[in-house]
Design an enzyme around this catalytic site. Structure first.
Site, PDB file in Angstrom:
ATOM      1  N   GLY A  56      -2.013   6.419   3.264  1.00  0.00           N
ATOM      2  CA  GLY A  56      -2.536   7.428   3.023  1.00  0.00           C
ATOM      3  C   GLY A  56      -2.160   8.130   1.586  1.00  0.00           C
TER       4      GLY A  56
ATOM      5  N   GLY B  30       5.109   2.139   5.160  1.00  0.00           N
ATOM      6  CA  GLY B  30       5.077   1.042   6.101  1.00  0.00           C
ATOM      7  C   GLY B  30       4.736  -0.216   5.398  1.00  0.00           C
TER       8      GLY B  30
ATOM      9  CB  ALA C 206       3.158  -8.309   9.829  1.00  0.00           C
TER      10      ALA C 206
ATOM     11  CG  HIS D  95      -0.131  -1.152  15.245  1.00  0.00           C
ATOM     12  ND1 HIS D  95      -0.714  -2.038  16.043  1.00  0.00           N
ATOM     13  CD2 HIS D  95       0.231  -1.345  14.301  1.00  0.00           C
ATOM     14  CE1 HIS D  95      -0.748  -3.075  14.949  1.00  0.00           C
ATOM     15  NE2 HIS D  95      -0.050  -2.558  14.179  1.00  0.00           N
TER      16      HIS D  95
HETATM   17  C1  LIG Z   1       7.329  -3.935  11.490  1.00  0.00           C
HETATM   18  C2  LIG Z   1       5.781  -3.295  11.395  1.00  0.00           C
HETATM   19  C3  LIG Z   1       4.706  -4.207  11.067  1.00  0.00           C
HETATM   20  C4  LIG Z   1       3.676  -3.676  10.958  1.00  0.00           C
HETATM   21  N1  LIG Z   1       2.613  -4.597  10.808  1.00  0.00           N
HETATM   22  C5  LIG Z   1       1.185  -4.235  10.548  1.00  0.00           C
HETATM   23  C6  LIG Z   1       0.173  -4.962  10.173  1.00  0.00           C
HETATM   24  O1  LIG Z   1       0.376  -6.103  10.054  1.00  0.00           O
HETATM   25  N2  LIG Z   1      -0.958  -4.547   9.854  1.00  0.00           N
HETATM   26  C7  LIG Z   1      -1.204  -3.194   9.995  1.00  0.00           C
HETATM   27  O2  LIG Z   1      -2.308  -2.787   9.811  1.00  0.00           O
HETATM   28  N3  LIG Z   1      -0.070  -2.351  10.157  1.00  0.00           N
HETATM   29  C8  LIG Z   1       1.089  -2.882  10.598  1.00  0.00           C
HETATM   30  N4  LIG Z   1       2.170  -1.995  10.797  1.00  0.00           N
HETATM   31  C9  LIG Z   1       1.865  -0.489  10.881  1.00  0.00           C
HETATM   32  C10 LIG Z   1       1.716   0.217   9.654  1.00  0.00           C
HETATM   33  O3  LIG Z   1       3.102  -0.150   8.682  1.00  0.00           O
HETATM   34  C11 LIG Z   1       1.319   1.682   9.633  1.00  0.00           C
HETATM   35  O4  LIG Z   1       0.293   1.826  10.548  1.00  0.00           O
HETATM   36  C12 LIG Z   1       1.096   2.318   8.435  1.00  0.00           C
HETATM   37  O5  LIG Z   1       2.245   2.028   7.483  1.00  0.00           O
HETATM   38  C13 LIG Z   1       0.858   3.981   8.406  1.00  0.00           C
HETATM   39  O6  LIG Z   1       0.470   4.372   7.274  1.00  0.00           O
HETATM   40  P1  LIG Z   1       0.590   6.087   6.795  1.00  0.00           P
HETATM   41  O7  LIG Z   1      -0.335   6.147   5.696  1.00  0.00           O
HETATM   42  O8  LIG Z   1       0.132   6.755   8.188  1.00  0.00           O
HETATM   43  O9  LIG Z   1       2.191   6.146   6.827  1.00  0.00           O
HETATM   44  P2  LIG Z   1       3.365   5.310   6.327  1.00  0.00           P
HETATM   45  O10 LIG Z   1       2.907   3.973   5.875  1.00  0.00           O
HETATM   46  O11 LIG Z   1       4.378   5.103   7.553  1.00  0.00           O
HETATM   47  O12 LIG Z   1       4.098   6.095   5.258  1.00  0.00           O
HETATM   48  C14 LIG Z   1       4.508   7.638   5.783  1.00  0.00           C
HETATM   49  C15 LIG Z   1       5.768   7.559   4.628  1.00  0.00           C
HETATM   50  O13 LIG Z   1       5.883   8.999   4.748  1.00  0.00           O
HETATM   51  C16 LIG Z   1       7.406   9.561   4.399  1.00  0.00           C
HETATM   52  N5  LIG Z   1       7.772  10.496   4.952  1.00  0.00           N
HETATM   53  C17 LIG Z   1       7.758  10.987   6.282  1.00  0.00           C
HETATM   54  N6  LIG Z   1       8.224  12.230   6.403  1.00  0.00           N
HETATM   55  C18 LIG Z   1       8.419  12.645   5.190  1.00  0.00           C
HETATM   56  C19 LIG Z   1       8.977  13.990   4.797  1.00  0.00           C
HETATM   57  N7  LIG Z   1       9.341  14.919   5.435  1.00  0.00           N
HETATM   58  N8  LIG Z   1       9.377  13.984   3.330  1.00  0.00           N
HETATM   59  C20 LIG Z   1       9.015  13.004   2.479  1.00  0.00           C
HETATM   60  N9  LIG Z   1       8.532  11.678   2.955  1.00  0.00           N
HETATM   61  C21 LIG Z   1       8.232  11.689   4.246  1.00  0.00           C
HETATM   62  C22 LIG Z   1       8.169   8.221   5.254  1.00  0.00           C
HETATM   63  O14 LIG Z   1       9.357   7.842   4.803  1.00  0.00           O
HETATM   64  C23 LIG Z   1       6.874   6.916   4.941  1.00  0.00           C
HETATM   65  O15 LIG Z   1       7.362   6.157   3.728  1.00  0.00           O
HETATM   66  C24 LIG Z   1       3.270  -2.458  10.864  1.00  0.00           C
HETATM   67  C25 LIG Z   1       4.444  -1.385  11.268  1.00  0.00           C
HETATM   68  C26 LIG Z   1       5.727  -2.235  11.274  1.00  0.00           C
HETATM   69  C27 LIG Z   1       6.849  -0.965  11.681  1.00  0.00           C
END
Ligand SMILES: Cc1cc2nc3c(=O)[nH]c(=O)nc-3n(C[C@H](O)[C@H](O)[C@H](O)COP(=O)(O)OP(=O)(O)OC[C@H]3O[C@@H](n4cnc5c(N)ncnc54)[C@H](O)[C@@H]3O)c2cc1C
Ligand code: SF4
Length: 547
Positions: free
Chosen positions: A28, A98, A103, A484
């Site tokens: 996001g 993430g 993956a 997830h």
């Molecule tokens: C091992 C593993 C394998 C996965 N494999 C898959 C896959 O194959 N396919 C798939 O679709 N999804 C996969 N996922 C899930 C995917 O990583 C997440 O759904 C996705 O990254 C979520 O995106 P997001 O934008 O919500 O936030 P994120 O990508 O989690 O990013 C949020 C960021 O905000 C930062 N943050 C949080 N709080 C603060 C704060 N207070 N101040 C500053 N920074 C902050 C964090 O450090 C993080 O970097 C996997 C997850 C893991 C852990």
């Protein structure tokens, strides 16, 4: 919250330090940073995780200091494991969120998800989303996996055994494989963005994606969205944690902008700073955004956030099982992290997952496949299963129980169900540590294990000469593991049924947005990152260019 902090340098000149502060650089956050920068806004991205490069990524996940994230314990990696009463949540903390540890399986969920949950009827979803999915796929370089590894072939064999071989598919993934015939590891000029992106290397099929790709083949966000945003002037502040966000001026709804307080992730509060921004985008992940907003609501910084905050958090009804072949000659670690999948029934989807050779740390989280009922009796079922295994194959059992060799000998089964279920999150003081509030889960239990998937693992292991495995957390703590986590700030029609509106604006505030996995209002049943990216593209499409 009221500590006096030095003003940011730029407060001297411009009205605000930034037009937008984005909290978090995951899917996001990175989409927001690029699209807002393209529209001419001055953007800052605050990211509490570190910036990684092929040189700094760990070689194996035994390097806990560089792999796991737990700053209080001196672990400064990028994978966080958080244990709650109902679930163990895995998520990434890094520049690129993430995407550094994920993956890279990028699947479109079935259309039914748009007619479920609090976002149903907020838009003509099935008409508008395909366009955003197309953009997201292009940006993340989604392609069909051409490298079926030995683990994928094993999954196909298992599917044939239980009569669902026709559902076997190669995953759609965000990986650069090079043009047809490219040598693994060969270098290519930017293949995605007309020369504006970084050069890339063709995938080597080493299975290392979840320990971080050290070959420049995985399409992580720092190679696409975030890379392009930085070239347009967006500033990414790594290792910078946001601790407070509150409205500026006399009006309490944010119409005069916000103050954003940050402090270094590692080190003392002496480095704390305060920035100002006209707008703030919360993109700290489902868990991160919920936790931060819950604190800000309770501390009085953003007291009017909807009561729906923290409600209906979904986990894709996941369970992780393993089938291990101790002593096997086939190296099951080869291929990409998730190379293929099958459907064992209309609700249950299983993907074949792997870690690279030598990355056996996750093996210590698994034990023998255990059936039984969730709760106090399951450890007893485990004892019975252990005795049976030790009596039947004593030597094999000992090799199975040690983590060493896990990555090369194991097909990890990531099982997901589309059946809905949710928990709630809130802050609470613990009786044993009443000095601070911690994020806790509450509500009905979500399924701890998926009986259909357990049965599949048992039959498949027997037919292929392997030993099935369940996670320790499932058996002894009665909690499933999930990577997830979704929801908690879901879209809704009003603050009575959601935290944000259909354009991702936080109810009761102005210039405040949530754009990350917390906006999701239904159980997707597939990996969520492509949907988060597509929804972020949609959210940004409503913001006009800077006048
Ligand atoms: C091992 C593993 C394998 C996965 N494999 C898959 C896959 O194959 N396919 C798939 O679709 N999804 C996969 N996922 C899930 C995917 O990583 C997440 O759904 C996705 O990254 C979520 O995106 P997001 O934008 O919500 O936030 P994120 O990508 O989690 O990013 C949020 C960021 O905000 C930062 N943050 C949080 N709080 C603060 C704060 N207070 N101040 C500053 N920074 C902050 C964090 O450090 C993080 O970097 C996997 C997850 C893991 C852990
Ligand atoms: S298999 Fe290896 S080279 Fe290919 S994307 Fe994953 S880590 Fe990178």
């Amino acid at each position: 919250m009221t500590t006096v902090l030095p003003p940011a340098e730029s407060e001297m000149g411009a009205e605000f330090d930034f037009d937008y502060v984005v909290i978090g650089s995951g899917f996001g956050g990175s989409v927001s940073a690029l699209r807002l920068s393209e529209k001419g806004y001055r953007v800052a991205v605050m990211e509490m995780g570190s910036r990684w490069s092929p040189e700094t990524l760990p070689k194996t996940n035994w390097n806990l200091r560089r792999f796991l994230w737990a700053p209080f314990a001196g672990l400064r990696g990028f994978l966080s494991l958080r244990l709650f009463k109902h679930v163990m949540i895995l998520h990434g903390n890094a520049v690129g969120g993430g995407s550094i540890t994920y993956a890279q399986t990028l699947l479109v969920p079935p259309d039914r998800v748009w007619s479920e949950g609090s976002w149903a009827d907020l838009d003509q979803w099935t008409d508008v989303m395909p366009g955003h999915y197309d953009t997201a796929k292009r940006m993340l370089g989604v392609t069909r996996n051409p490298l079926l590894g030995p683990g994928d072939l094993r999954l196909r064999q298992m599917a044939d055994v239980v009569g669902v071989g026709d559902t076997f598919y190669a995953t759609d993934v965000g990986v650069f494989f090079g043009p047809p015939g490219a040598e693994p590891g060969s270098v290519h000029p930017d293949p995605y963005f007309g020369g504006k992106g970084p050069e890339r290397r063709a995938c080597m099929g080493c299975g290392g994606c979840m320990v971080g790709c050290r070959h420049g083949a995985k399409n992580t966000l720092d190679q696409n969205y975030l890379y392009l945003a930085e070239r347009l002037g967006a500033r990414v502040f790594a290792e910078t944690r946001v601790t407070d966000v509150h409205p500026l001026g006399l009006s309490s709804d944010g119409r005069e902008g916000y103050a954003v307080h940050v402090r270094p992730t590692y080190g003392s509060s002496a480095g704390a700073r305060r920035y100002t921004a006209r707008n703030v985008v919360f993109s700290a992940s489902s868990l991160g955004t919920q936790e931060l907003l819950l604190r800000l609501r309770e501390d009085g910084s953003l007291p009017n956030i909807s009561e729906q905050l923290g409600r209906k958090v979904r986990t894709n009804a996941e369970s992780i099982l393993t089938i291990r072949y101790p002593g096997s000659k086939h190296d099951l670690s080869k291929g990409i992290a998730i190379g293929s999948g099958i459907y064992i029934d209309e609700h249950t989807h299983i993907e074949a997952v792997r870690y690279p050779a030598g990355s056996d740390m996750m093996g210590s989280l698994f034990t023998v496949l255990t059936h039984g009922k969730p709760g106090w009796s399951r450890p007893l079922s485990w004892v019975v299963a252990m005795i049976a295994l030790l009596l039947r194959h004593p030597l094999k059992a000992l090799r199975f129980l040690l983590p060493f060799g896990f990555a090369m000998q194991t097909v990890i089964l990531l099982c997901m169900q589309t059946i809905d279920g949710h928990i709630n999150m809130k802050l609470r003081r613990r009786w044993y540590w009443p000095f601070s509030r911690t994020l806790v889960s509450e509500g009905d239990r979500i399924p701890t294990f998926i009986p259909e998937a357990n049965r599949f693992a048992e039959v498949a292991a027997k037919a292929t000469g392997g030993i099935g495995g369940s996670s320790f957390f499932e058996i002894f703590f009665n909690v499933p593991m999930t990577a997830h986590c979704m929801g908690g700030c879901a879209m809704g029609r009003s603050a009575h049924d959601g935290v944000i509106d259909a354009q991702n604006r936080v109810f009761n505030y102005q210039n405040l947005y949530v754009v990350d996995g917390s906006m999701i209002a239904a159980n997707l049943g597939v990996n969520p990152s492509l949907t988060i990216t597509a929804l972020a593209e949609r959210a940004m499409s409503f913001i006009p260019p800077k006048p």
